[in-house]
Every structure is written in C-alpha cells, then in structure tokens.
Design a protein around this motif. Structure first.
Motif, PDB file in Angstrom:
ATOM      1  N   SER A 265       0.839  -1.199   0.000  1.00 61.86           N
ATOM      2  CA  SER A 265       0.000   0.000   0.000  1.00 61.86           C
ATOM      3  C   SER A 265       0.875   1.251   0.000  1.00 61.86           C
ATOM      4  O   SER A 265       2.063   1.193   0.349  1.00 61.86           O
ATOM      5  CB  SER A 265      -0.907  -0.004   1.222  1.00 61.86           C
ATOM      6  OG  SER A 265      -0.133   0.257   2.357  1.00 61.86           O
ATOM      7  N   PRO A 286       9.346 -11.834  -5.629  1.00 66.00           N
ATOM      8  CA  PRO A 286       8.593 -13.037  -6.011  1.00 66.00           C
ATOM      9  C   PRO A 286       9.161 -13.729  -7.262  1.00 66.00           C
ATOM     10  O   PRO A 286       9.062 -14.955  -7.385  1.00 66.00           O
ATOM     11  CB  PRO A 286       7.171 -12.520  -6.267  1.00 66.00           C
ATOM     12  CG  PRO A 286       7.241 -11.039  -6.265  1.00 66.00           C
ATOM     13  CD  PRO A 286       8.480 -10.656  -5.527  1.00 66.00           C
ATOM     14  N   SER A 317       7.323  -5.757   0.016  1.00 68.13           N
ATOM     15  CA  SER A 317       6.678  -4.522  -0.437  1.00 68.13           C
ATOM     16  C   SER A 317       7.380  -3.957  -1.658  1.00 68.13           C
ATOM     17  O   SER A 317       8.615  -3.932  -1.709  1.00 68.13           O
ATOM     18  CB  SER A 317       6.729  -3.464   0.671  1.00 68.13           C
ATOM     19  OG  SER A 317       6.349  -4.033   1.889  1.00 68.13           O
ATOM     20  N   VAL A 323       5.040  -4.669  -8.708  1.00 63.99           N
ATOM     21  CA  VAL A 323       4.058  -5.678  -8.311  1.00 63.99           C
ATOM     22  C   VAL A 323       3.328  -6.197  -9.553  1.00 63.99           C
ATOM     23  O   VAL A 323       3.154  -7.403  -9.744  1.00 63.99           O
ATOM     24  CB  VAL A 323       3.044  -5.088  -7.301  1.00 63.99           C
ATOM     25  CG1 VAL A 323       1.925  -6.065  -7.015  1.00 63.99           C
ATOM     26  CG2 VAL A 323       3.750  -4.687  -6.013  1.00 63.99           C
ATOM     27  N   ALA A 326       5.383  -8.667 -11.585  1.00 60.77           N
ATOM     28  CA  ALA A 326       5.425  -9.997 -10.960  1.00 60.77           C
ATOM     29  C   ALA A 326       4.085 -10.699 -11.143  1.00 60.77           C
ATOM     30  O   ALA A 326       4.025 -11.896 -11.439  1.00 60.77           O
ATOM     31  CB  ALA A 326       5.763  -9.865  -9.476  1.00 60.77           C
ATOM     32  N   ALA A 335       1.837 -14.880  -6.996  1.00 60.35           N
ATOM     33  CA  ALA A 335       2.861 -13.913  -6.582  1.00 60.35           C
ATOM     34  C   ALA A 335       2.675 -13.568  -5.105  1.00 60.35           C
ATOM     35  O   ALA A 335       3.627 -13.572  -4.319  1.00 60.35           O
ATOM     36  CB  ALA A 335       2.776 -12.648  -7.435  1.00 60.35           C
ATOM     37  N   GLY A 362       0.768  -5.396   6.640  1.00 63.96           N
ATOM     38  CA  GLY A 362      -0.076  -6.094   5.665  1.00 63.96           C
ATOM     39  C   GLY A 362      -1.110  -6.952   6.359  1.00 63.96           C
ATOM     40  O   GLY A 362      -0.772  -7.711   7.272  1.00 63.96           O
ATOM     41  N   THR A 365      -0.710 -10.555   5.158  1.00 61.42           N
ATOM     42  CA  THR A 365       0.615 -10.931   5.651  1.00 61.42           C
ATOM     43  C   THR A 365       0.555 -11.208   7.151  1.00 61.42           C
ATOM     44  O   THR A 365       1.119 -12.192   7.633  1.00 61.42           O
ATOM     45  CB  THR A 365       1.626  -9.800   5.346  1.00 61.42           C
ATOM     46  OG1 THR A 365       1.541  -9.486   3.961  1.00 61.42           O
ATOM     47  CG2 THR A 365       3.045 -10.215   5.683  1.00 61.42           C
ATOM     48  N   SER A 405      -2.428  -3.193   9.156  1.00 61.29           N
ATOM     49  CA  SER A 405      -2.967  -3.490   7.839  1.00 61.29           C
ATOM     50  C   SER A 405      -2.803  -2.281   6.929  1.00 61.29           C
ATOM     51  O   SER A 405      -2.801  -1.130   7.375  1.00 61.29           O
ATOM     52  CB  SER A 405      -4.431  -3.921   7.934  1.00 61.29           C
ATOM     53  OG  SER A 405      -5.236  -2.810   8.166  1.00 61.29           O
ATOM     54  N   GLY A 406      -2.648  -2.580   5.665  1.00 59.65           N
ATOM     55  CA  GLY A 406      -2.629  -1.629   4.557  1.00 59.65           C
ATOM     56  C   GLY A 406      -2.207  -0.221   4.864  1.00 59.65           C
ATOM     57  O   GLY A 406      -1.053   0.042   5.202  1.00 59.65           O
TER      58      GLY A 406
HETATM   59  P1  ADP Z   1      -2.429  -4.768   2.705  1.00 58.71           P
HETATM   60  O1  ADP Z   1      -2.880  -4.774   4.124  1.00 58.71           O
HETATM   61  O2  ADP Z   1      -1.622  -3.561   2.330  1.00 58.71           O
HETATM   62  O3  ADP Z   1      -3.556  -5.070   1.731  1.00 58.71           O
HETATM   63  P2  ADP Z   1      -1.689  -7.526   2.515  1.00 58.71           P
HETATM   64  O4  ADP Z   1      -0.606  -8.244   3.241  1.00 58.71           O
HETATM   65  O5  ADP Z   1      -3.102  -7.780   2.943  1.00 58.71           O
HETATM   66  O6  ADP Z   1      -1.360  -5.976   2.578  1.00 58.71           O
HETATM   67  O7  ADP Z   1      -1.648  -7.860   0.981  1.00 58.71           O
HETATM   68  C1  ADP Z   1      -0.518  -7.641   0.191  1.00 58.71           C
HETATM   69  C2  ADP Z   1      -0.349  -8.847  -0.726  1.00 58.71           C
HETATM   70  O8  ADP Z   1       0.641  -8.509  -1.688  1.00 58.71           O
HETATM   71  C3  ADP Z   1       0.148 -10.084   0.007  1.00 58.71           C
HETATM   72  O9  ADP Z   1      -0.493 -11.228  -0.491  1.00 58.71           O
HETATM   73  C4  ADP Z   1       1.629 -10.088  -0.341  1.00 58.71           C
HETATM   74  O10 ADP Z   1       2.195 -11.382  -0.274  1.00 58.71           O
HETATM   75  C5  ADP Z   1       1.611  -9.573  -1.741  1.00 58.71           C
HETATM   76  N1  ADP Z   1       2.913  -9.026  -2.162  1.00 58.71           N
HETATM   77  C6  ADP Z   1       3.849  -8.461  -1.378  1.00 58.71           C
HETATM   78  N2  ADP Z   1       4.916  -8.085  -2.091  1.00 58.71           N
HETATM   79  C7  ADP Z   1       4.648  -8.391  -3.374  1.00 58.71           C
HETATM   80  C8  ADP Z   1       5.354  -8.233  -4.608  1.00 58.71           C
HETATM   81  N3  ADP Z   1       6.577  -7.650  -4.624  1.00 58.71           N
HETATM   82  N4  ADP Z   1       4.780  -8.667  -5.728  1.00 58.71           N
HETATM   83  C9  ADP Z   1       3.554  -9.225  -5.698  1.00 58.71           C
HETATM   84  N5  ADP Z   1       2.819  -9.402  -4.583  1.00 58.71           N
HETATM   85  C10 ADP Z   1       3.355  -8.992  -3.428  1.00 58.71           C
END
Ligand code: ADP
Length: 422
Positions: A265, A286, A317, A323, A326, A335, A362, A365, A405-406
């Motif tokens: 985010s 990834p 991140s 992103v 990937a 990913a 996250g 996460t 989160s986010g």
């Molecule tokens: P948020 O709370 O910001 O939504 P989350 O952890 O819920 O964060 O979701 C972020 C998602 O993006 C996770 O599934 C994470 O594994 C994925 N992610 C993190 N880094 C990358 C990346 N470099 N490329 C693709 N996906 C990613």
C-alpha cells in the motif's frame, strides 16, 4: 476462567483487532482469538473477540462459523454479545451481515438489535440512514469498486433489509442527539411496531457513547468498533467492571526486534522508504522466489549478522509497477502467496533467532505470520496509531506483535512501534 463481560464475533481479523483496541481503551482487558478458541483462556480478561474470516464466504458458512463462535461465548456465560462488521458495511449481495445477525439473534432469543457501523474517528458517519465515507456517500466512495464487496447503495436501511427476513427501521439523528433515553424510547417504539433492526444515525463520538448507553440491556449489539465505545462504561455503571488504564499493560518482553512487510500500500511503501534512510533492509522478490532462489535462507543469514546491533526489516513490499510485473508473470494469487510464504518462513526464522518484538505490515501478511508463529490468541495492548495496538501473541514463549494493515500508520510507524514496544 473469570466472568467474561463482553463476547464478540468479528467477521475479519484486523476488524477484530480494531474492536479489541477500542475495548482496551475503554478499560476492558481484552483477548483476541483467531477462530473459535480450542484451549482454555487466561483468567484475567473482561472481553473476548473471536476473529473469523466470514465476511466474503457463503452466508451458510458465515452463519455456521458465527454460531459456533457464539456457542463458545455462551458457554463462557458472557453478559452481552457483539457482532462486529466493517464500518463501510462490507457485504456481498447475499449477506453476510443480515444472515449472521439473524442467526445470532435467533440463537439468543433476541427480537431486536441495533445495526450501527458508524466510525466518525475514521470518517464513517450515518445520517438519515445514509452511510458517508468522509464527504462522499458510500456508493460514491472507492467502496463501489471493491473487488469482493462492492457497496453500490449508501442507504443502510435498504441494504440490510435485502439481507434479512426481519424489517429494518431507522433511529434518525434528532433522536440520537437527545441522548440515551430518547434513543432507548425510539428502540421501544420500533420494537412495538415489529421491527427487528434499527439502523442508528451517528455523526460523532458523543452520538456513539449515547447509543452505547441505550443498548446497555441489549443481549446482542451489532455494528462497527465505534458503537463499542460506550459499552465499557455500561459495565462500570453496573458495577461489573473497574475500568483501568492498566487494561492495556502488557508484560515486558525481552528479545530482539524486527519488521517484516508484505503490504504494497502507499502508506507502507513510504514507511519502508523512511526506515531505509537509517536502518538495514532486505528485499524479497517473487520472481527470484519463483525461480527457486532460497531468499528465505539468504534473508535470515543477512539478518543474523546484523540483528544484534539493532532491528532489521525484511520486505516484499514494492511499487505498483513492480508488483504488476510480478503478477503478470506469475499470476496475482501465486505472486502474493510466494511472498506471504517467504515472509512467514522469515518470521519463524527470526523468532528462532531470538526475535520477540515483531512489527508486521499487511493484513493478509499478518494473518499468515500469526499462523506460522502458531499464535492462536493476542492480548491487546496500547495503541501505536489509530487501529493498530501492540499485542502479545500467546504461545509457549510469547512474542510481541504489532500487526498493521494496509494504509494504517504514520510514515515513521516502524520506528515508532519499536520505540514503544512492550
Ligand atoms: P495490505 O494490508 O496492504 O492489503 P496484505 O498483506 O493484505 O497488505 O496484501 C498484500 C499482498 O501482496 C500479500 O499477499 C503479499 O504477499 C503480496 N505481495 C507483497 N509483495 C509483493 C510483490 N513484490 N509482488 C507481488 N505481490 C506482493
């Protein structure tokens, strides 16, 4: 276990933490459990929040999970029950707010309950039954494009009516403004007319405190974390709770500190960049993970060499373009899963290295890390930033966790969290 006052069921994990944090601020010692508790809980708690993952599953599944949670709470003999959903009333066309509220009300023998997602502190207000996100109607906010729960109608009376077999009324702001007595009188009127729910207007915290007072003798309350603001005071007034600032006290934890971040985010990306100005960091990719490169072992070896000098960050991140690249190569889900699995393994490795203070960025996460660390309950501590408290992850050797989160948190969130760690 001692007497539990409030038993809560939350339809998602970070929403559960948000509610728990509100209760702690009100002086209730609160434990959040992930799914229906299996073992015994600590004695010294006033409220339990059972966090489910029931927001977007089928209504049948959501009802069955929620009833199982309710049964556990009833066995613990709670004074009052709370069904927590999102302050933007996130639901699918079939539910799940209405079906779950109906099922809980039936099981508790309750014929009337409030439905109030308002959360003015986060700019979610209700006026004439219409939900606003800041200045916009819900249906004109970003929520109209949500991938899983698009909200295209801001009229909550109508939205809830479509999800329940009961009739839905409104307690409008003029009554709310008059205070708890007037609100309770409006509830009585609606009950006499056969209504099963009342959407209740609320535009500020004073409204929420008044609504909270008016539901003191309701067996079931439904809403966002905002309407829980007034509940601790009810228990104090009834002589059941001595609210204390110590409710947020966590035992001091000894150990190393680290941050893992899988959120991409805007807020998290700037927190990562801010951290990198003064602290070491290691990036997981990834594409490399998909190629079989053992980045987990590399990250842990890197951390081992540095962590005794100070906290480190390991992150997936990345900026949106990276992103997207990937995701195009690997698929969105694959990913995300690769990074989540890697960060979970990193968290376990860090724990084994002696880390006992861990900041996780996250929502998904956080869920993955908590599971990997075999933590099944969180004791909720003091707030770091709105919606994000320090918690104590209970397991044989507990670990302090800040789960963000986010888009939550200021730009220096990681440093601030660690400076205030238990
Ligand atoms: P948020 O709370 O910001 O939504 P989350 O952890 O819920 O964060 O979701 C972020 C998602 O993006 C996770 O599934 C994470 O594994 C994925 N992610 C993190 N880094 C990358 C990346 N470099 N490329 C693709 N996906 C990613």
């Amino acid at each position: 276990m001692g007497q539990l006052l409030l038993g809560c069921i939350a339809d998602d994990f970070t929403g559960g933490t948000d509610l728990a944090s509100t209760l702690v601020r009100g002086g209730m010692r609160t434990l959040q459990v992930i799914g229906v508790p299996q073992g015994p809980l600590p004695d010294d708690i006033d409220a339990v929040v059972i966090a489910l993952k029931s927001r977007t599953v089928s209504p049948e599944e959501a009802v069955s999970q929620s009833l199982e949670a309710l049964q556990w709470l009833r066995d613990a003999n709670c004074q009052q029950y709370f069904f927590k959903y999102c302050s933007t009333f996130d639901s699918t066309a079939r539910g799940n707010i209405g079906p779950v509220a109906d099922a809980l009300a039936d099981a508790l023998g309750v014929s009337f309950a409030v439905a109030c997602p308002a959360f003015p502190e986060n700019k979610r207000t209700i006026y004439n039954g219409q939900l606003f996100v800041a200045e916009q109607l819900l249906s004109e906010s970003g929520m109209r494009n949500h991938p899983l729960t698009p909200m295209t109608d801001a009229n909550l009376v109508r939205v809830l009516a479509q999800q329940t077999r009961k009739s839905v009324g409104l307690v409008a702001h003029p009554a709310v403004k008059k205070g708890a007595k007037a609100i309770a009188a409006a509830f009585n009127e609606l009950t006499a007319q056969g209504y099963g729910y009342a959407i209740v207007d609320a535009i500020d915290d004073a409204d929420l405190h008044a609504i909270g007072e008016a539901v003191a003798d309701h067996k079931l309350v439904t809403g966002g974390s905002g309407v829980a603001l007034g509940l601790p005071e009810n228990f104090c007034r009834a002589g059941l709770l001595t609210a204390s600032a110590a409710a947020s006290a966590l035992p001091a934890i000894k150990g190393l500190a680290a941050v893992v971040s899988g959120s991409c985010s805007v807020a998290t990306n700037s927190q990562v960049a801010h951290w990198q100005k003064t602290h070491p960091s290691f990036s997981l990719d990834p594409l490399l993970l998909a190629n079989g490169q053992d980045q987990v072992a590399e990250a842990l070896a890197w951390a081992k060499a540095l962590i005794h000098k100070g906290p480190v960050l390991i992150y997936g991140s990345a900026q949106p373009e990276t992103v997207k690249l990937a995701q195009q190569k690997l698929g969105v889900e694959a990913a995300g899963q690769l990074v989540e699995d890697a960060l979970s393994a990193v968290a376990v490795g860090l724990y084994e290295m002696g880390v006992r203070k861990l900041v996780v960025a996250g929502g998904e996460t956080s869920g993955a890390v908590v599971k990997a660390l075999a933590v099944d309950a969180l004791r909720i501590g003091a707030m770091i930033d709105p919606g994000v408290p320090w918690t104590l992850g209970l397991r044989d050797d507990p670990v302090a966790l800040a789960l963000k989160s986010g888009n939550f948190g200021t730009v220096d969130f990681f440093e601030k969290a660690l400076a205030n760690a238990p």
